[in-house]
Each structure stands twice: as C-alpha cells, then as structure tokens.
Design a protein around this motif. Sequence first.
Motif, PDB file in Angstrom:
ATOM      1  N   HIS A  78       0.857  -1.197   0.000  1.00  0.00           N
ATOM      2  CA  HIS A  78       0.000   0.000   0.000  1.00  0.00           C
ATOM      3  C   HIS A  78       0.897   1.253   0.000  1.00  0.00           C
ATOM      4  CE1 HIS A  78      -3.918   1.778   1.979  1.00  0.00           C
ATOM      5  NE2 HIS A  78      -3.362   2.674   1.202  1.00  0.00           N
ATOM      6  N   VAL A 104      -5.194  -6.105  -3.585  1.00  0.00           N
ATOM      7  CA  VAL A 104      -6.342  -5.188  -3.584  1.00  0.00           C
ATOM      8  C   VAL A 104      -5.891  -3.762  -3.282  1.00  0.00           C
ATOM      9  CG1 VAL A 104      -8.410  -4.557  -2.250  1.00  0.00           C
ATOM     10  CG2 VAL A 104      -8.135  -6.889  -3.115  1.00  0.00           C
ATOM     11  N   VAL A 105      -5.074  -3.586  -2.256  1.00  0.00           N
ATOM     12  CA  VAL A 105      -4.708  -2.223  -1.862  1.00  0.00           C
ATOM     13  C   VAL A 105      -3.569  -1.656  -2.722  1.00  0.00           C
ATOM     14  CG1 VAL A 105      -5.537  -2.594   0.484  1.00  0.00           C
ATOM     15  CG2 VAL A 105      -3.092  -2.865  -0.012  1.00  0.00           C
ATOM     16  N   ARG A 107      -3.805  -1.967  -5.829  1.00  0.00           N
ATOM     17  CA  ARG A 107      -4.685  -1.468  -6.896  1.00  0.00           C
ATOM     18  C   ARG A 107      -4.048  -1.582  -8.282  1.00  0.00           C
ATOM     19  NH1 ARG A 107      -7.372   4.089  -4.667  1.00  0.00           N
ATOM     20  NH2 ARG A 107      -7.998   3.373  -2.598  1.00  0.00           N
TER      21      ARG A 107
ATOM     22  N   LEU B  25     -14.189  -2.144   0.936  1.00  0.00           N
ATOM     23  CA  LEU B  25     -12.887  -2.820   1.012  1.00  0.00           C
ATOM     24  C   LEU B  25     -13.071  -4.323   1.246  1.00  0.00           C
ATOM     25  CD1 LEU B  25     -10.414  -3.703   3.364  1.00  0.00           C
ATOM     26  CD2 LEU B  25      -9.799  -2.892   1.083  1.00  0.00           C
ATOM     27  N   ARG B  28     -14.140  -5.971  -2.012  1.00  0.00           N
ATOM     28  CA  ARG B  28     -13.021  -6.121  -2.958  1.00  0.00           C
ATOM     29  C   ARG B  28     -12.079  -7.228  -2.507  1.00  0.00           C
ATOM     30  NH1 ARG B  28      -9.630  -1.249  -3.316  1.00  0.00           N
ATOM     31  NH2 ARG B  28     -10.656  -0.330  -1.513  1.00  0.00           N
ATOM     32  N   ALA B  32     -11.406 -10.880  -4.199  1.00  0.00           N
ATOM     33  CA  ALA B  32     -10.030 -11.202  -4.591  1.00  0.00           C
ATOM     34  C   ALA B  32      -9.634 -12.591  -4.090  1.00  0.00           C
ATOM     35  CB  ALA B  32      -9.066 -10.154  -4.042  1.00  0.00           C
ATOM     36  N   ASP B  73      -8.249   1.816   3.014  1.00  0.00           N
ATOM     37  CA  ASP B  73      -7.895   1.983   1.602  1.00  0.00           C
ATOM     38  C   ASP B  73      -8.939   2.852   0.891  1.00  0.00           C
ATOM     39  OD1 ASP B  73      -6.429   1.628  -0.780  1.00  0.00           O
ATOM     40  OD2 ASP B  73      -7.658  -0.078  -1.376  1.00  0.00           O
ATOM     41  N   GLU B 170      -5.624  -2.885   6.505  1.00  0.00           N
ATOM     42  CA  GLU B 170      -6.860  -2.407   5.889  1.00  0.00           C
ATOM     43  C   GLU B 170      -8.040  -3.305   6.268  1.00  0.00           C
ATOM     44  OE1 GLU B 170      -4.093  -3.320   4.304  1.00  0.00           O
ATOM     45  OE2 GLU B 170      -3.203  -1.520   3.440  1.00  0.00           O
TER      46      GLU B 170
END
Lengths: 148, 423
Positions: A78, A104-105, A107, B25, B28, B32, B73, B170
């Motif tokens: 991140h 995910v973070v 991106r 979050l 997502r 994932a 995030d 997160e």
Amino acid sequence: MTALEAQQRVIHGRRVVGGKAEGEALVTRETISGWGGINERDGTIIERRHELVGQSFAGKILVFPGAKGSSGWSAFFHMARLNGVCPKAMIFTRMTTKMALGAVVTRVPAMTDCDLDPIEVIETGDWVSIDADAGTITVHKGGARSCR
Amino acid sequence: MQLTDYEKAMLDGANGPAKARAMDLLLRYGQAVGAERLVETRNVAGAFNASTPSIQSIVDKGFDAVYSELNLDSDEVVEIPRVAVPTTQLITGIDNDNWRLQGVDESLVKMQRASEAFLGERGINMCATCTPYQVGNVPLMGEHCAWMESSAVIYCNSVLGARTNVEGKESTGAAALTGRIPYWGYHLPENRFGTHGVNVSIDVDDMMDWGLLGYYVGEVVQEHKPVLSGRLHHPNLIKLKHFGAAAASSGGVEMYHIPGVTPEARTLEEAFGSHRPQHELNFGEAERREAWEKLQSATDHRVDFIMLGCPHNAIEQVELVAHLLRGRKIHPDVALWVHTPRAIKEIARRAGYLETIEAAGGVIMSDTCPAISRRLPEGVRVIATDSAKQAHYLPAIAKVQGWFGSVRQCVDAALTGEWKGGL
C-alpha cells in the motif's frame, strides 16, 4: 505459425484485481515478504537470502509464488503504491489472505489460478500484457523489442 | 459475494460513510480471495496507531485521514466512528516512556500519543503488544477473529483453536467498523487439518531449539500446515510463542498441530482429518544445524546490542533475565533491551525484576520492538538476539550483523561484550 506467434504465449487465469497493464516481467520462484522484505520507498527486495535481493519491482510485472512473512504485507505494498514504486501488475500462484489483500490495496491488475505455470512460462525481461478482467496474460518472449 | 441485508445496507451507506468504505474494502478483498460470504467477528486485533515519519503527510490531514487511507484503503476521507466490536491495537513504533533511548524525535511521540487519544475515543484498546493473548485478549476455541501479526495469528489458530487468517491493516480497519471479515481460509473447519507430517527425531526442549524447529519447518512447508510429533518436550506458552513466530517468519505458517497438545488435534488422526500427509519431513541434528546457520548473519564477535523478547516476553522470561543479571553489570559498550507488554512490565516492576535489570544497565522496553520501529541504539553494528524472528528480519531492516542464540548466551554477551554462543 509466424515467428512472432511462436514467441508469444497466452496464459489464462482468474482475476484477483481487475484492469489492464503491460510491461517488463520480473520473475522469482521465491515468495516475497512485505514488511521486512521490501523497501517501500524504492520498491527493492531487501530480504537477506532472497534471490532478488537489491532488485526493484517498481513499474514491473511481478511474477512470483505469493506472499510470506509478516501481516504488514498489504501495508507495505500500500505504501509502495502511495510512494509510486509499486509493481504494474501482479501474477502469483499461491493464494493467501496476505496476497489477496496486498493486491487489492496495491490497486494494480492481479491474476492467479493460471492454466500454465506463469513462473515456468514467463522469464525476467519478457514483455507481458495482462488483461485481468478477460483473464488473459500475453507473454512476448525476449522482451519488448522482439514484439515490435 | 452473498451479503446479508444488514451488510448491503452498510455498503449502501445506511450506517454512515466510514462503514460504507469498510464494506467496499471487504467486498473487494473477499472477491479477490474468492470468498462466498462474510462472517461475523467480535475480536479484531490490528495496527491503527500513527508513529512513523513516512506517513506525516497523511497525519497532517488529520487522524480520520490516516484511518481512511491506511485502515480502509479509501481515497475519500471519512469520519471514523466508534468501533463496532472489541478491537485491540497491536505493537506500535514508539515506547511511550523510553522513546529517548530509541532516538525518537519528540514530535513523533506527540504524533503517537495524539493518534492513541483519537483511537481510544473510538474504543480501540491500546494493548500495544504483538502478544495480545498475554494481556487479556484470549479468544475462545472456535471464535472467529480478525487478527494481524503473524506470530499472534499462528498462536490464535494453533494453540487457542480460535479462527483467523493473517489479516492486514486495511482488513482489520474494516472489520473493526463492521464486525465482518471474509469467510475464507482458516474460518472454514475443512481448511484447518494438517498437510505435512514433521517427525522430530532429536530432543527439542529449550526455547532456542523450539525456535530452530520453527524456523526450519516454516522454510520447508511455507504456508502449509505442519503436524509435529516425536521428541518434543515441555511445550508451553513461551516455547510455542517462539516456535510460531519463527515458522511464520521463514515461511508463512498460520496453523500447526501437535497431537496431544494443541486443541484441535487430540490424536495424529484428528490432526490430518480424512487427509493423508502430502509430505513427511524429519527434524534431526542436520536440520537443527541448518536452521541455526541460516539465522547467523554476523562474523564479528564483538556485539553492541542485545535484543530479547520477540514476540514480547512473558513474565517468566523477564524473571529469567533478571535472575541472570542480578548483582552484575552489562558491558559498558553494550545496550540490552528486554521487550515485554506494558502490563507485564508493571508486574516486573512490582516483583523487582525491573529494578534488577535496570541496575545491571539493561532496559525494559514496551509498546514496540526494533524491527517494527526500525530503531536501535545509535551506532549499533552487531546484535545478538534470542528471537529467530528478529534474527531473520532485523539485519535486513537495520543493516546490522546478527547472532542468534539462547537467552543465556545473549545475556552472557551482554555482560562480556563478546559473542560466544554456539550449538
């Protein structure tokens, strides 16, 4: 089959994070630690005994087995994104929560569950196009010049 | 993913923007990882506290911005409400008392304290340790948790029989606000059986050997689930804490079984369930030596820093250090830091261990550790530690040489300034 096609391989897999990207591959057979394993300011691998120690994944298509080590994995990738030194895309073979949350973070487009082993097919320096929504990875062997 | 009506409402903003960002979050993340749904959790342990200069630019926008960016995030800064479920702060970057010894700038101490005030007002418990299970957060068997800290996760799953994946900043941030986490991995009973058999063919008894066993096994099995049997002696909180931290550092082990010791494996058969072991490995003298050699990154025998207590020491470990130091002085060129949770430091103070260790020239540190803070005494070149985890990480993080050994070897090095440890 043309010479160009012979140098191309297409891998199919599952989207982890959507999107498209292309770039030069950086491949390792070793899992990567986030916290304690990378420098989030410049994107280099710092783990003492890692085969990529000293190399940076910034702007690369990172092809690797997955995440290991501390739960700070996502936080460090991140921060690498916020610092502008994250990979352009991630292709990995072993799903864990660290790996998924990290992707995910970060991106960036990310894929796993591939029909061919990406660590076998892709070599460092190959030019890789990834379309995670379509679930395809196109590998141009030998790098960017050979596909132009 | 299948969401309940309540979860859909949270996602749509019915309970405010922070919970909506948290649900976004989790969605997502759940997609994932390939989860089908979320599960309720009422036990979150994460990293919320702000204490590093690298995030100063976010802190300047306020602590809502810190939580929004780093714990959710979220690009949008949302106002952070009180947490929905009990939530623990894990280890932090600064010892709120000994920060001068860490070489921390006072402005960062103010940042950490202001951050803690913000978090405390929202119900986040400042346990400030990597071992929440030593200071009152002891989940029940089968309890669904959302924990960070790889050494705590492996303890939570294996020794306590509670259920958590290795979460991150997160996902724990989102779980604290929603009481939800993806139902995947170790939350599912079928994923908790062993995969690799480990036959321990030499006696493993003292803490150092439990650490070497963990370091060896982790590197071989990576994120798989080892089942250990053989000549294992006197397992207890201290040894399993060290074993797990080592296995989670060299590999990504999140769960193991020791039949007859850990709660989900009364027998070897129960540890593997209906599965057969994928691999069988042996831990003997050669493997023990291999692990030990991999942990040594030093060549210089003159040490200048001794780090004890990773994961944070139990009171018995602090007592042992006090015992070994009683009436003696550490070498003038050496710094000795003993790490333990703040609550245990209070017990050490009352029992006189703190005074004994300080009289010898040592320091009891809480709230942090050198690897997390990236701070060591000034000018350190060669360290010695009783922790396989610190020996693995600290040389890379702090660019120092590292020796790994037993507590006694480390205390001896503190007294003499010279590393004489060995197998």
